[in-house]
Each structure stands twice: as structure tokens, then as C-alpha cells.
Write an enzyme that holds these catalytic residues in place. Sequence first.
Site, PDB file in Angstrom:
ATOM      1  CE  LYS A  89      -3.173  -8.436  -4.390  1.00 58.61           C
ATOM      2  NZ  LYS A  89      -3.224  -7.417  -3.590  1.00 58.61           N
ATOM      3  CB  CYS A 133      10.443  -0.577   3.142  1.00 60.87           C
ATOM      4  SG  CYS A 133      11.183  -0.046   1.547  1.00 60.87           S
ATOM      5  CG  PHE A 143      -0.371   0.395   2.494  1.00 63.53           C
ATOM      6  CD1 PHE A 143      -0.203   1.897   2.698  1.00 63.53           C
ATOM      7  CD2 PHE A 143       0.315  -0.305   3.318  1.00 63.53           C
ATOM      8  CE1 PHE A 143       0.518   2.320   3.918  1.00 63.53           C
ATOM      9  CE2 PHE A 143       0.825  -0.006   4.588  1.00 63.53           C
ATOM     10  CZ  PHE A 143       1.045   1.376   4.952  1.00 63.53           C
ATOM     11  CB  SER A 172       4.645  -7.398   5.809  1.00 67.10           C
ATOM     12  OG  SER A 172       3.725  -8.382   5.526  1.00 67.10           O
ATOM     13  CD  GLU A 186       8.070  -2.983   8.161  1.00 64.79           C
ATOM     14  OE1 GLU A 186       7.480  -3.881   8.161  1.00 64.79           O
ATOM     15  OE2 GLU A 186       8.660  -1.953   7.472  1.00 64.79           O
ATOM     16  CD  GLU A 209      -5.832  -6.131   0.140  1.00 62.82           C
ATOM     17  OE1 GLU A 209      -4.720  -5.901  -0.483  1.00 62.82           O
ATOM     18  OE2 GLU A 209      -5.878  -6.986   0.902  1.00 62.82           O
ATOM     19  NE  ARG A 210      -3.621  -2.371   3.761  1.00 60.58           N
ATOM     20  CZ  ARG A 210      -2.441  -2.384   4.686  1.00 60.58           C
ATOM     21  NH1 ARG A 210      -2.258  -1.454   5.522  1.00 60.58           N
ATOM     22  NH2 ARG A 210      -1.545  -3.413   4.662  1.00 60.58           N
TER      23      ARG A 210
HETATM   24  P1  NAD Z   1       1.334  -6.661   3.116  1.00 62.75           P
HETATM   25  O1  NAD Z   1       2.679  -7.644   3.051  1.00 62.75           O
HETATM   26  O2  NAD Z   1       0.426  -6.698   3.974  1.00 62.75           O
HETATM   27  O3  NAD Z   1       0.813  -6.476   1.683  1.00 62.75           O
HETATM   28  C1  NAD Z   1       1.616  -6.603   0.583  1.00 62.75           C
HETATM   29  C2  NAD Z   1       0.621  -7.394  -0.661  1.00 62.75           C
HETATM   30  O4  NAD Z   1       0.480  -8.536  -0.203  1.00 62.75           O
HETATM   31  C3  NAD Z   1      -0.784  -6.363  -0.822  1.00 62.75           C
HETATM   32  O5  NAD Z   1      -0.979  -6.762  -2.388  1.00 62.75           O
HETATM   33  C4  NAD Z   1      -1.574  -7.767  -0.111  1.00 62.75           C
HETATM   34  O6  NAD Z   1      -2.974  -7.709  -0.729  1.00 62.75           O
HETATM   35  C5  NAD Z   1      -0.890  -9.000  -0.156  1.00 62.75           C
HETATM   36  N1  NAD Z   1      -1.254  -9.849   0.853  1.00 62.75           N
HETATM   37  C6  NAD Z   1      -1.514  -9.577   2.300  1.00 62.75           C
HETATM   38  N2  NAD Z   1      -1.513 -10.687   3.005  1.00 62.75           N
HETATM   39  C7  NAD Z   1      -1.551 -11.336   2.214  1.00 62.75           C
HETATM   40  C8  NAD Z   1      -1.649 -13.051   2.286  1.00 62.75           C
HETATM   41  N3  NAD Z   1      -2.017 -13.588   3.687  1.00 62.75           N
HETATM   42  N4  NAD Z   1      -1.629 -13.849   1.474  1.00 62.75           N
HETATM   43  C9  NAD Z   1      -1.088 -13.423   0.068  1.00 62.75           C
HETATM   44  N5  NAD Z   1      -1.144 -12.185  -0.165  1.00 62.75           N
HETATM   45  C10 NAD Z   1      -1.274 -10.951   0.981  1.00 62.75           C
HETATM   46  O7  NAD Z   1       2.141  -5.232   3.127  1.00 62.75           O
HETATM   47  P2  NAD Z   1       1.594  -3.677   3.265  1.00 62.75           P
HETATM   48  O8  NAD Z   1       1.087  -3.565   4.577  1.00 62.75           O
HETATM   49  O9  NAD Z   1       0.745  -3.387   2.114  1.00 62.75           O
HETATM   50  O10 NAD Z   1       3.117  -2.900   2.876  1.00 62.75           O
HETATM   51  C11 NAD Z   1       3.858  -2.449   4.036  1.00 62.75           C
HETATM   52  C12 NAD Z   1       4.913  -3.346   4.099  1.00 62.75           C
HETATM   53  O11 NAD Z   1       5.950  -3.421   2.827  1.00 62.75           O
HETATM   54  C13 NAD Z   1       6.103  -2.892   5.166  1.00 62.75           C
HETATM   55  O12 NAD Z   1       6.442  -4.245   5.832  1.00 62.75           O
HETATM   56  C14 NAD Z   1       7.212  -2.370   4.255  1.00 62.75           C
HETATM   57  O13 NAD Z   1       8.232  -2.351   4.899  1.00 62.75           O
HETATM   58  C15 NAD Z   1       7.016  -3.283   3.252  1.00 62.75           C
HETATM   59  N6  NAD Z   1       7.711  -2.734   1.930  1.00 62.75           N
HETATM   60  C16 NAD Z   1       8.834  -3.178   1.660  1.00 62.75           C
HETATM   61  C17 NAD Z   1       9.609  -2.619   0.500  1.00 62.75           C
HETATM   62  C18 NAD Z   1      11.035  -3.019   0.027  1.00 62.75           C
HETATM   63  O14 NAD Z   1      11.234  -2.770  -1.028  1.00 62.75           O
HETATM   64  N7  NAD Z   1      11.612  -3.903   0.735  1.00 62.75           N
HETATM   65  C19 NAD Z   1       8.954  -1.538  -0.087  1.00 62.75           C
HETATM   66  C20 NAD Z   1       7.820  -1.133   0.346  1.00 62.75           C
HETATM   67  C21 NAD Z   1       7.030  -1.795   1.452  1.00 62.75           C
END
Ligand code: NAD
Length: 502
Positions: free
Chosen positions: A176, A284, A152, A229, A386, A179-180
Site C-alpha cells: 500500500k 527521515c 511519500f 510518521s 519533526e 497516496e501522494r
Molecule cells: P504518514 O505516516 O502520513 O503515512 C505513511 C503511510 O501511512 C501512508 O501510506 C499513508 O497512506 C498511511 N496512513 C496515513 N495516515 C494513516 C492513518 N490514520 N491510518 C492508517 N494509515 C495511514 O507518513 P508520510 O507523511 O507519508 O511520510 C513521512 C514520515 O515518514 C516522516 O515522519 C518520516 O520521518 C517518516 N519516515 C520514516 C522512515 C524510517 O525509516 N524511519 C523512512 C521514511 C520516512
Amino acid sequence: MTSTLPTIGHLIGGQLAPGGSRSAEVFNPATGLAEKRVLLANQLTVEAAIANAQAAYPAWRNTPPLKRARVMSQLKILLEQHADELCALVTAEHGKVLADSMGELQRGIENVEYASYATELLKGEHSKNIAPGMDSWSEFQPLGVTAGITPFNFPLMVPLWMWPMAVACGNTFILKPSERDPSSALRVAELALQAGLPPGVLNVVNGDKEAVDTLLCDPRVKAISFVGSTPIAEYIYTTGCAHGKRVQALGGAKNHAVVMPDADIANAVSALMGAAYGSCGERCMAIPLVVAVGDATADAVVAGLKVEIAKMKVGPGTDAACDMGPLVTKAHFDKVKGYVDQGVAEGATLVVDGRNVTVPGHAGGYFLGACLFDHVKPGMVTYREEIFGPVLGVMRVNTLQEAMDLIDAHEYGNGTCIFTRDGEAARYFTDNIQVGMVGVNVPLPVPVAYHSFGGWKRSLFGDLHGYGPDAVRFYTKRKTITQRWPSAGVREGAVFSFPSSK
Ligand code: NAD
């Protein structure tokens, strides 16, 4: 009541499409009101997108790279022309201030620009006369249908890390988004069609776990890029690999900034303000931890931060006077606030408490003011995990080595930086620290589009980093061809020893 909300669907085969019987509300974080609904794709919808991507692949693969690259050049122009519209979508759904949305769009555009150099990047390697009359070359062929799953916090930029290079390399793609805040990525995909991308080359499916799991398990999808994450990144990596796919999964972070006693403290404090509280800490590469070497350094940093935090303006991202907008959702607000409560309970000193901030006219918004802790200790949950919010913790150590040991022992290794005037200390730090992206007097060392982005340890699962040169390798497979054309009539006897250049 919510049924009258505008609906965000999918883009499949070049058409905006419905699909899936479930949906989720999309909130404006500055008001707390649901303003849209996003459809959540089911397996059938995702399979339709995969089928479209697969059908579009043969023609796109054989489209000359220069023609594919021209679509990227045209898309860059369209993104610049539609910048205000795209950034308004990001701010309305994510909450970040408009200037920050512009920053992420610009970084995304730079990735599109890099993808437009694909003709250069895909030239391959050639060796003539590896043996008499024999030549060999390596070429980089596309993989087929590829997919990306994005978080997101950078709804415009992170999708642009992925699909422009994937399609410039000749693949087709299924995105994909989160969704937020799904609208801006979908709008960019429409602009890509306008730029000349053939239908089916880029498909967008909105959804949640069901959509992701379909992409992970379908054998037609050859590679998956993920950013999000760490627990989900690990799940994506292990599940995708178990299904025979190439996977790169970028995860979470907890980045430390070391401040040395000789640092320019005023500059370090300004840099830390933006790195800790910019985008409400939802980056991140944000800096949620300062490791001050020496108590005098820590005291000066804390005093400077206190002064600067008092000047910060928190409010809706659409107000150009604001420095920091709201957190993305009510659930995330509660989680971050819970971490601040926990930090207090764990014994850290809460120097600035942003928990009771109010924004006139925005009572329902998810606003949390900047929080500053001093005396954070390694054993604390609020140190290890985090938080992903506007919470900065200061730690006190006696030496650079102590600071580095702390960083190296942490689960995450995404980014870090050192503030110093000492070149020897900086060089020792950059040489030895176990982190993927390192800054020297640069708080957010986010690589430019022509370098690659990625952390170490549990901040990345897979071998290749995101975007830049690594993306060309990730989205292609190497084929090496060895060729000989014997002169007419020349016949050679069988050779039973292993061929070599001896
Ligand atoms: P998230 O992991 O909750 O979601 C990321 C994606 O995974 C979304 O599209 C979501 O729909 C999908 N998803 C969520 N739960 C799932 C599940 N159980 N099974 C399959 N798919 C699922 O992350 P977020 O809250 O959207 O983003 C924030 C996180 O992303 C933070 O931890 C941040 O550090 C990380 N991030 C990392 C980088 C990097 O380059 N390392 C860059 C940006 C964000």
C-alpha cells in the site's frame, strides 16, 4: 474538470484493476496542478488483493529459492533499464530533483540485489550428531501473506526495502504505497511481473486509512512492515499486534549532528548542506539540527552555512541546475512554513529566511527556500517536533556530554552523527549515544542494503530493523527439527528424565 485526469488504479492478481468508489488528486508539486487521480481502495478491493496473494502462496512457497532469486536478478536489470522513466515519475509526484530520485532508485536496486542472494540467506543452521544417531536443524519458513505500507518521501526505495526480500523468502505480498506519489511503486510492480514474478505474488493496492485498516485486521495477513510518521507507526504496531500479526513500524525522526571544536568545519558545512536541505529536508535521515560544541564552533558553522545557502538554487526537480525542489503538497508546505513562523515566535534567530522564495514560471509550486535558525533551545516546539522541511536549527552547548544528553533526551532516536578529528570522542559517542544509526564524519549514515536500517526510541516500534539481515528474520519463521532414524530392530525403553546431553 478533474474527471479527465489519468487514473492510477491497483495491481491485483497480475492485472491492473479499478476498485473503490473514492479517489484523490495527485499533484505536481513544482506547478501545484493536479495531474492524476489515484483510486482509494475500499475493504472489498483490499480483500480481493489478499485473496489473490493467498491463492498464489502455496506454489510460490514451494518454488525453489534459486528460481525466486532469479526473478530478483532479472528485476534488477529491468529497474536499471527503466531508471529514467521511474525517476521521472518520482520527480513529477514528489518534487525531488532528478539526481536525488536516481539516488533513491539506486538504493532500492541494491535491496533487490541483496534479495537475489536469498538462497544463501535461507540456508538455515544444521547440527549433526546432537546425540548418537540424532541430527537437528533450523530452517526459515515463509509466513504467508505479508504486507507493506509506505510513506511519500521515498516512493521507489522504501517499497523496495520490503517486498523483494519478503517474496524472495517465499511469501506473497500486498503493498500500500503513499497516496501522494503512488505511480512509481505501481510501475515497479509491473516490471516485477515482466521479470517473471507470478501473478498474485505481489499486489499493489492504492488507498488510505480504509485500505490500511483492512490489512491490519484481516487474519490472512501474517506480517506488516510500515514506514511513516511516528503517530501512525504506533497505531499500526498496536493494532497489528492486537490482531496477532508480526509488525515492524519505522517512524519519524529529528536527527542531531554534533560539531566538535576540532572538526574540519568546511567539510562539516558541506556535509550539513546536503543532509539538511537535500530532498527539501523530507528524509527521515535528514539533519535538521546541529549541536555545536562551543560558541566559536557555532559561529563558524553558521557563517559557513550562510555562504553555502546563498549559492543554492531552488526550482523544479526536472531542472538539472537545481539543488532543491518543492515540498510535496500544499498542506505540507503550509505546515513547514508554519513551523518557521513558530520558530521566530519562540525566539530562535532566523539567520536565513527562505519563506519568500520565488521560482519564475512556477508560481503555483510549493517552493520554500532553505531556512537557517541559530540559538534553537530544547524547550521550543520547533526543536521537539519533526518539521520534515528545509529548516536547519543550530544549538549551542559547551561540552560533548551536554550534546549527547540533549540527543538522548529527545523522543526520537533514528540517526545522528559527529564531526570531529578526535578518535576518542568519536568512539565515546558511537558507544554511548542512544540512537540506532550513527555516523562519524558521515552526515547520513543510512546502512547499505546488506546491513539493516532502524532507529531507537520512538523512531521504531518492533524488534527487527528494516531490510538487510533483519528482513530475512522478519519475513520468515524459524522451525527447528530434531531427527533420529533408529537402526532397524533396535527398541529402546521409555525414558522419563528430561533429555539432555549430560
Ligand atoms: P504518514 O505516516 O502520513 O503515512 C505513511 C503511510 O501511512 C501512508 O501510506 C499513508 O497512506 C498511511 N496512513 C496515513 N495516515 C494513516 C492513518 N490514520 N491510518 C492508517 N494509515 C495511514 O507518513 P508520510 O507523511 O507519508 O511520510 C513521512 C514520515 O515518514 C516522516 O515522519 C518520516 O520521518 C517518516 N519516515 C520514516 C522512515 C524510517 O525509516 N524511519 C523512512 C521514511 C520516512
